[in-house]
Design a protein around this motif. Structure first.
Motif, mmCIF file in Angstrom:
data_model
loop_
_atom_site.group_PDB
_atom_site.id
_atom_site.type_symbol
_atom_site.label_atom_id
_atom_site.label_comp_id
_atom_site.label_asym_id
_atom_site.label_seq_id
_atom_site.Cartn_x
_atom_site.Cartn_y
_atom_site.Cartn_z
ATOM 1 N N VAL A 167 -20.562 61.258 1.866
ATOM 2 C CA VAL A 167 -20.721 61.419 3.339
ATOM 3 C C VAL A 167 -19.282 61.361 3.816
ATOM 4 C CG1 VAL A 167 -21.585 60.571 5.763
ATOM 5 C CG2 VAL A 167 -22.972 60.626 3.636
ATOM 6 N N LEU A 202 -16.452 63.769 1.421
ATOM 7 C CA LEU A 202 -16.938 65.444 1.572
ATOM 8 C C LEU A 202 -17.114 65.927 3.126
ATOM 9 C CD1 LEU A 202 -17.230 67.952 -0.244
ATOM 10 C CD2 LEU A 202 -19.672 67.118 -0.457
ATOM 11 N N PHE A 203 -17.991 65.314 3.690
ATOM 12 C CA PHE A 203 -18.654 65.845 4.739
ATOM 13 C C PHE A 203 -17.631 65.406 5.972
ATOM 14 C CE2 PHE A 203 -22.185 66.226 1.961
ATOM 15 C CZ PHE A 203 -22.571 67.492 2.404
ATOM 16 N N LEU A 215 -15.022 68.428 5.095
ATOM 17 C CA LEU A 215 -15.689 69.371 5.978
ATOM 18 C C LEU A 215 -15.149 69.301 7.565
ATOM 19 C CD1 LEU A 215 -18.925 69.955 4.106
ATOM 20 C CD2 LEU A 215 -17.007 71.509 4.040
#
Lengths: 139, 491
Positions: free
Chosen positions: A116, A119-120, A124
């Protein structure tokens, strides 16, 4: 006894037809906006009638209500705590409840938290709101 | 032309370009492997990195990440039963039964090889057609696009296994729910019940994840497990899968051609290509009833078309500056960022860049398949992970994949709503792939028919290409019955 798949077909067809009729009358959509939904609804009804004649489906993989409820449980957790806390916590609780030893369960929770966050959130650049319970504390 | 090709080759081998490809390749594959993250997301994330890059290297960087997403997604679709990106949904139909039968490695090997061959085919199509395709594309207006979309709908009954009536019922329902939200021509919002989220219609990624991921997770949480390979080592199975592709080259080339054609036509939607290729493969097979039960052709056809469509989609982007998909729209934006103007004059001024992109497309598809083949024995170990650990992890990826599309919690909510629909489909034998195909094609059919009628009136159907498409549609619908009747006739 009436077969469940037949009940589902009839209910879906009725719902779709009701929506189209509602759109034509109370919804007051212009005629052009009703044409395609009406055609699709016709398809649902005609193929629904044909599907009613089909033999009952074969029993596949058993799907239990407990499993469905376990998956659904993540939703209120996200609303209450936010993704960043809810997802690792859910992983921990789920694994412990399924007789996983504490260490692998904790490793799973840490792994989920890492995915979480790295990556997110970092890569991202997603923005996650805190949940209703956590938001006042964070402010 | 040859000078331009040589120049393109030398540009492609520049260290900056090679470095860009090497960096973007694993990123694209990772985005494919993770459910819900699409090629579009990969491009959106990577666009900021192209600022300051050399023009061609920047384009190679983005194109690589975008082109290999569906290659990565095929592995997730087969091993986990969750499409890595929406176009991989058609691969689930036969990939999962193959995995359940213990041939997951074979299915993955076939999917990756078909992806590579399809990708190279798409690039070759682009190479051959780029200089001559302009007049052909100009002949495709709204009437032709409408008929192409309608043609896709005729395949609804042929996608997947089970009862055709139930498949068509699910497909019609998918079409109906695609009409929720703004009507494309008049702009009237339909069936939104004062719920703002529905104004823009239901979203594709929550639908795909709900239909495929949630039922798979419920099955795992219910005590099911991912079947492991039976006896053969993963390497041996992968090799068998590769061999299966080369022994079915006719199918691969036909599916790749379908992918390229659908990719070329703006507006039909790249998600359609794998379904149409699957349905075409089924209809042309001697034993169509085997499809959906776990046969290798059902994996090869969608995966070959999936990668071939990217080459096709580049054609209108480069030739007209008209993006054929949302991913290509972002690539078009990158062209402008890098100071290049795609359009009618692009090939005259920058033919070497156009051809360089063709080379990149061909090379990265092969590299991606090779990399995934090398990694698959490692990735395949995921089937050994106990479901009690796998379920929360996959649920996390699915929910964040849904959320990441628009940073919208409603998408997560609707993933569960569609999950209920997916569970009903699995339980009662309705065809999830047909539902998804109907959802993708419904708006295109409506939009382009209305535009065609407004411009040409009902007489649009007598346009030459329309007549050809109608004839093809009739043949496609009648062929299975005619073939079956001919086979029944005693010799």
């Amino acid at each position: 006894m009436i077969r469940a798949d037949r009940i589902l077909i009839v209910a879906t067809a009725l719902l779709v037809v009701a929506l189209v009729v509602w759109g034509m009358t109370l919804g007051e959509y212009p005629a052009s906006a009703n044409v395609f939904p009406a055609i699709a609804a016709g398809g649902v009804v005609v193929f629904g009638v044909l599907a009613l004649r089909e033999p009952p489906p074969q029993e596949g993989t058993p799907l239990t209500l407990t499993a469905v409820l376990w998956l659904l449980a993540v939703l209120p957790l996200i609303y209450l705590l936010g993704f960043r806390i809810a997802l690792p916590l859910y992983g921990l609780v789920y694994a412990l409840a399924r007789q996983t030893k504490p260490l692998p369960a904790l490793a799973l929770a840490i792994g989920i938290a890492a995915v979480v966050e790295i990556l997110f959130v970092r890569v991202l650049g997603l923005h996650f709101d805190w949940g209703w319970l956590v938001a006042p504390l964070v402010r | 032309m040859w000078d331009a090709l040589l120049s393109a080759g030398s540009q492609t081998l520049q260290p900056g370009v090679v470095w860009a490809v090497v960096c973007a390749l694993p990123v694209g594959l990772l985005f494919g492997l993770l459910p819900g993250l699409s090629g579009l997301t990969a491009m959106a994330v990577l666009i900021p990195f192209v600022y300051g890059m050399d023009g061609f290297a920047g384009l190679a960087f983005l194109l690589t990440a975008h082109a290999v997403v569906s290659t990565g997604g095929s592995v997730t679709a087969i091993l986990l039963g969750i499409p890595g990106s929406p176009p991989n949904a058609a691969t689930v139909v036969d990939g999962v039964p193959l995995r359940n039968a213990g041939f997951g490695g074979t299915a993955v090997g076939a999917a990756l090889t078909a992806s590579a061959v399809g990708g190279v085919f798409g690039a070759l199509v682009l190479l051959v057609l780029l200089p001559v395709l302009r007049p052909v594309i100009l002949m495709f207006g709204p009437p032709e696009t409408f008929l192409l979309s309608l043609m896709g709908l005729t395949f609804l009954a042929a996608v997947g296994a089970g009862s055709p009536a139930k498949g068509l019922f699910a497909g019609a329902f998918g079409i109906f729910i695609s009409f929720i939200g703004y009507e494309p021509v008049s702009g009237v919002p339909r069936y939104w019940f004062d719920y703002d989220y529905l104004l823009d219609g239901l979203r594709l990624i929550p639908l795909a994840l709900g239909l495929f991921a949630i039922p798979e997770l419920v099955a795992l949480a219910s005590g099911g497990s991912l079947e492991q390979s039976k006896g053969d080592l993963p390497g041996k199975q992968l090799f068998d899968g590769c061999k299966a592709v080369f022994s079915r080259m006719g199918l691969v080339l036909r599916s790749s051609a379908i992918g390229s054609i659908i990719g070329i036509i703006p507006g039909v939607g790249g998600e359609t290509a794998p379904f149409v290729a699957y349905a075409a493969a089924r209809q042309s097979d001697k034993n169509p009833e085997r499809y959906g039960t776990g046969i290798i052709e059902g994996v090869i056809a969608p995966e070959a078309s999936n990668n071939a469509k990217e080459g096709g989609a580049l054609v209108p982007t480069l030739v007209f500056g008209v993006p054929g998909s949302s991913g290509m729209a972002l690539l078009l934006g990158a062209f402008l960022v890098l100071g290049l103007q795609p359009g009618p004059n692009f090939l005259r001024d920058h033919l070497d860049i156009g051809l360089g992109l063709v080379l990149i497309l061909a090379v990265v598809n092969v590299l991606a398949a090779g990399l995934m083949l090398a990694l698959t024995p490692l990735l395949a170990r995921v089937v050994n992970v106990p479901p009690r650990l796998l379920v929360p992890f996959l649920l996390t990826l699915a929910l964040l994949g849904a959320y990441s599309t628009e940073n919208n919690m409603q998408d997560v909510l609707f993933t569960f709503v569609f999950g209920a629909v997916g569970l009903a489909c699995v339980r009662f034998g309705f065809n999830r792939a047909a539902l998804l195909l109907g959802f993708v094609l419904g708006p295109a059919v409506e939009r382009y028919l209305e535009i065609a009628l407004n411009i040409y009136g009902p007489a649009f159907i007598v346009r030459p290409i329309c007549l050809i498409l109608i004839a093809l549609m009739v043949i496609a619908l009648a062929a299975p019955k005619l073939t079956a009747r001919l086979r029944r006739r005693p010799a």
